[in-house]
Design a protein around this motif. Sequence first.
Motif, mmCIF file in Angstrom:
data_model
loop_
_atom_site.group_PDB
_atom_site.id
_atom_site.type_symbol
_atom_site.label_atom_id
_atom_site.label_comp_id
_atom_site.label_asym_id
_atom_site.label_seq_id
_atom_site.Cartn_x
_atom_site.Cartn_y
_atom_site.Cartn_z
ATOM 1 N N ASN A 183 6.665 18.050 -38.205
ATOM 2 C CA ASN A 183 6.469 17.255 -39.420
ATOM 3 C C ASN A 183 5.385 16.197 -39.186
ATOM 4 O O ASN A 183 5.481 15.400 -38.249
ATOM 5 N N ARG A 184 4.380 16.217 -40.048
ATOM 6 C CA ARG A 184 3.302 15.243 -39.908
ATOM 7 C C ARG A 184 3.770 13.886 -40.420
ATOM 8 O O ARG A 184 4.105 13.732 -41.586
ATOM 9 N N ILE A 185 3.781 12.889 -39.509
ATOM 10 C CA ILE A 185 4.264 11.560 -39.894
ATOM 11 C C ILE A 185 3.127 10.544 -39.994
ATOM 12 O O ILE A 185 3.342 9.428 -40.444
ATOM 13 N N LEU A 186 1.926 10.952 -39.572
ATOM 14 C CA LEU A 186 0.784 10.043 -39.695
ATOM 15 C C LEU A 186 -0.469 10.863 -39.966
ATOM 16 O O LEU A 186 -0.704 11.900 -39.336
ATOM 17 N N HIS A 187 -1.255 10.410 -40.932
ATOM 18 C CA HIS A 187 -2.495 11.088 -41.328
ATOM 19 C C HIS A 187 -3.485 9.994 -41.721
ATOM 20 O O HIS A 187 -3.537 9.572 -42.872
ATOM 21 N N ARG A 188 -4.237 9.501 -40.727
ATOM 22 C CA ARG A 188 -5.089 8.326 -40.927
ATOM 23 C C ARG A 188 -6.555 8.699 -40.825
ATOM 24 O O ARG A 188 -7.000 9.282 -39.847
ATOM 25 N N LYS A 189 -7.302 8.337 -41.859
ATOM 26 C CA LYS A 189 -8.730 8.675 -41.871
ATOM 27 C C LYS A 189 -9.534 7.640 -41.097
ATOM 28 O O LYS A 189 -9.258 6.447 -41.131
ATOM 29 N N LYS A 190 -10.554 8.133 -40.372
ATOM 30 C CA LYS A 190 -11.480 7.261 -39.666
ATOM 31 C C LYS A 190 -12.893 7.755 -39.921
ATOM 32 O O LYS A 190 -13.164 8.959 -39.891
ATOM 33 N N GLN A 191 -13.799 6.807 -40.181
ATOM 34 C CA GLN A 191 -15.187 7.193 -40.445
ATOM 35 C C GLN A 191 -15.837 7.812 -39.224
ATOM 36 O O GLN A 191 -16.609 8.761 -39.333
ATOM 37 N N ILE A 192 -15.545 7.250 -38.053
ATOM 38 C CA ILE A 192 -16.124 7.805 -36.828
ATOM 39 C C ILE A 192 -15.153 7.631 -35.661
ATOM 40 O O ILE A 192 -14.499 6.595 -35.519
ATOM 41 N N ILE A 193 -15.059 8.679 -34.861
ATOM 42 C CA ILE A 193 -14.242 8.678 -33.645
ATOM 43 C C ILE A 193 -15.147 9.124 -32.512
ATOM 44 O O ILE A 193 -15.771 10.193 -32.590
ATOM 45 N N THR A 194 -15.276 8.319 -31.465
ATOM 46 C CA THR A 194 -16.166 8.650 -30.362
ATOM 47 C C THR A 194 -15.424 8.554 -29.030
ATOM 48 O O THR A 194 -14.469 7.773 -28.903
ATOM 49 N N PRO A 195 -15.869 9.316 -28.029
ATOM 50 C CA PRO A 195 -15.222 9.248 -26.703
ATOM 51 C C PRO A 195 -15.336 7.882 -26.050
ATOM 52 O O PRO A 195 -14.521 7.527 -25.192
ATOM 53 N N GLY A 196 -16.348 7.086 -26.442
ATOM 54 C CA GLY A 196 -16.562 5.783 -25.828
ATOM 55 C C GLY A 196 -15.575 4.720 -26.271
ATOM 56 O O GLY A 196 -15.486 3.664 -25.637
ATOM 57 N N GLU A 197 -14.829 4.972 -27.341
ATOM 58 C CA GLU A 197 -13.885 3.983 -27.852
ATOM 59 C C GLU A 197 -12.472 4.562 -27.862
ATOM 60 O O GLU A 197 -12.223 5.617 -28.423
#
Length: 417
Positions: free
Chosen positions: A378-392
Motif C-alpha cells: 500500500n502506497r502511503i507516501l507520494h511526494r513530488k520533487k522538482q529535482i532529485i540528485t545523488p549529491g543531495e
Amino acid sequence: MKADIVIVGGGPAGLAAAIAAAEADSSLDVLILERDRELGGILNQCIHNGFGLHTFKEELTGPEYAARFESRLSELNIRYMLDTMVLNVSSDLVTAVNSTEGVFDVECGAIVLCMGCRERPRGALNIPGLRPAGVFTAGTAQRLVNIEGYMPGKEVVILGSGDIGLIMARRMTLEGAKVKAVCELMPYSGGLKRNIVQCLDDFGIPLLLSHTVVDIKGKERVTSVVIAEVGPDLKPIPGSEEEISCDTLLLSCGLIPENELSRACDVKINPATNGPVVNESFETSVPGVFACGNVLHVHDLVDYVSEESARAGRSAARFVRSSVDPSGAVIQIRNGNGVRYTVPSFVRPDLLEDNLTIRFRSGNVYKDSYIDVVVDGNRILHRKKQIITPGEMEQVILKKTDLSASTGEILVEITEN
C-alpha cells in the motif's frame, strides 16, 4: 579500565552520540576515544559557514558548531581521551593505545562507532603520470590552508565536484590562487546545489561535467594536466583531450566510510554505502555495537549527522540500562527504482522512539518525479520533487502508527507518476 558506553571518535557524530547517551541517563559513564589532538573532527578545518541551520536555526562555521557540542560535553562531565588510537573492537571490549597508557583495554556495555570517513586518494583513481609534488586530496589542502597556514599552489585544477572540492575552489580563489576548472566524471555534480552557486558560479569558475583527468605532467612539480571528455560509458573520448597548465591538482573524488574496525569485529557491511547495516536504533549486526555519522553513510549536512548520532547515543544508553527484546516484528526496508540505498535497512516497530526517518540517495538525476513509500503493497507516501540528485540526501518520515501493523516490507522508490 571500564565504561558503560565507549564512543569511538570525537568528531560531530561522536560528540552528539556521547551527549545524547549522557542526557538519556546521567548515571552512565560515557567515554570518548579520539585519535586526533582535539575534539571536533573535520569541523575544525571547515571554517566556512552554513552549519547548524537545522540544529540551531542559525548559520555557524564548523569550529563554532563543534564548540556548541564541546560546551555541552563539559557541562555533562563526559570523559574523553585524545591522541588515542583504537586498535580493535568487540561486542564488550575496546583495545586502544596512546603515549601515556600504552596499550589498554576498556570493558564496556555498548560501543558507538563514529570513525567518520576518508578521501579517495590518487592511487584509487588510476590516473597516469609520474608522482610530482602538487597532487593533494581536497581535504588535505583544506587542512593545509585553514589550520596549518600553508598554500598548496597558485594555479589549480580540481578533479571531482564533491562538496569539499567545491568549497576548496572558492577557498583557493579567496587566498589568491587561480582555479582554472573543476572537472566532474559524471554528467551531474556530486555536491550541493548551493555550493555550486556560491563556490563556482559566484567566482566564474567553470564546471566541466563529463570530463576527467587522463594525465598528470611534470616530474618534480605538476606543470599541467590533460583533461578529456568522457562518453556514456565514462571512458575518455579520443580526440577530446585538452592540456591545462597548473601547479596543483586537487582530488575530490568521493569519501569512503572508515570501517576497518567494523569489519574486524564482523559487523555486516552494506556494499552500497560501505558502512554497517543498521536497524532503527542504529544498532549493527553485532548486538551492543552501534554506528552513526559518516562511518555509516556519507552525509551532506552535519545537522543530519548530529540527529542520527543522538538517536544512536540514546539507543546505546537504552541497551546498557535494560535488555532489549529482539523477538518482535522486523520489517525490511528495500530500495526500489532510482534509490541506491536506505538507512536504516530494517526496522522493529515496537522499538521505535517515535516516528521513523529513512534517509537515502538516488542513483541518478530525476526531474519532476515522485518519492514513493509502499508498506505491505500500500502506497502511503507520494511526494513530488522538482529535482532529485545523488549529491543531495533525501529523507522520508513515516509515522509509527503506519508501521505498527505491518508484517511485510517498506519499499522506497522514485517514480515518474
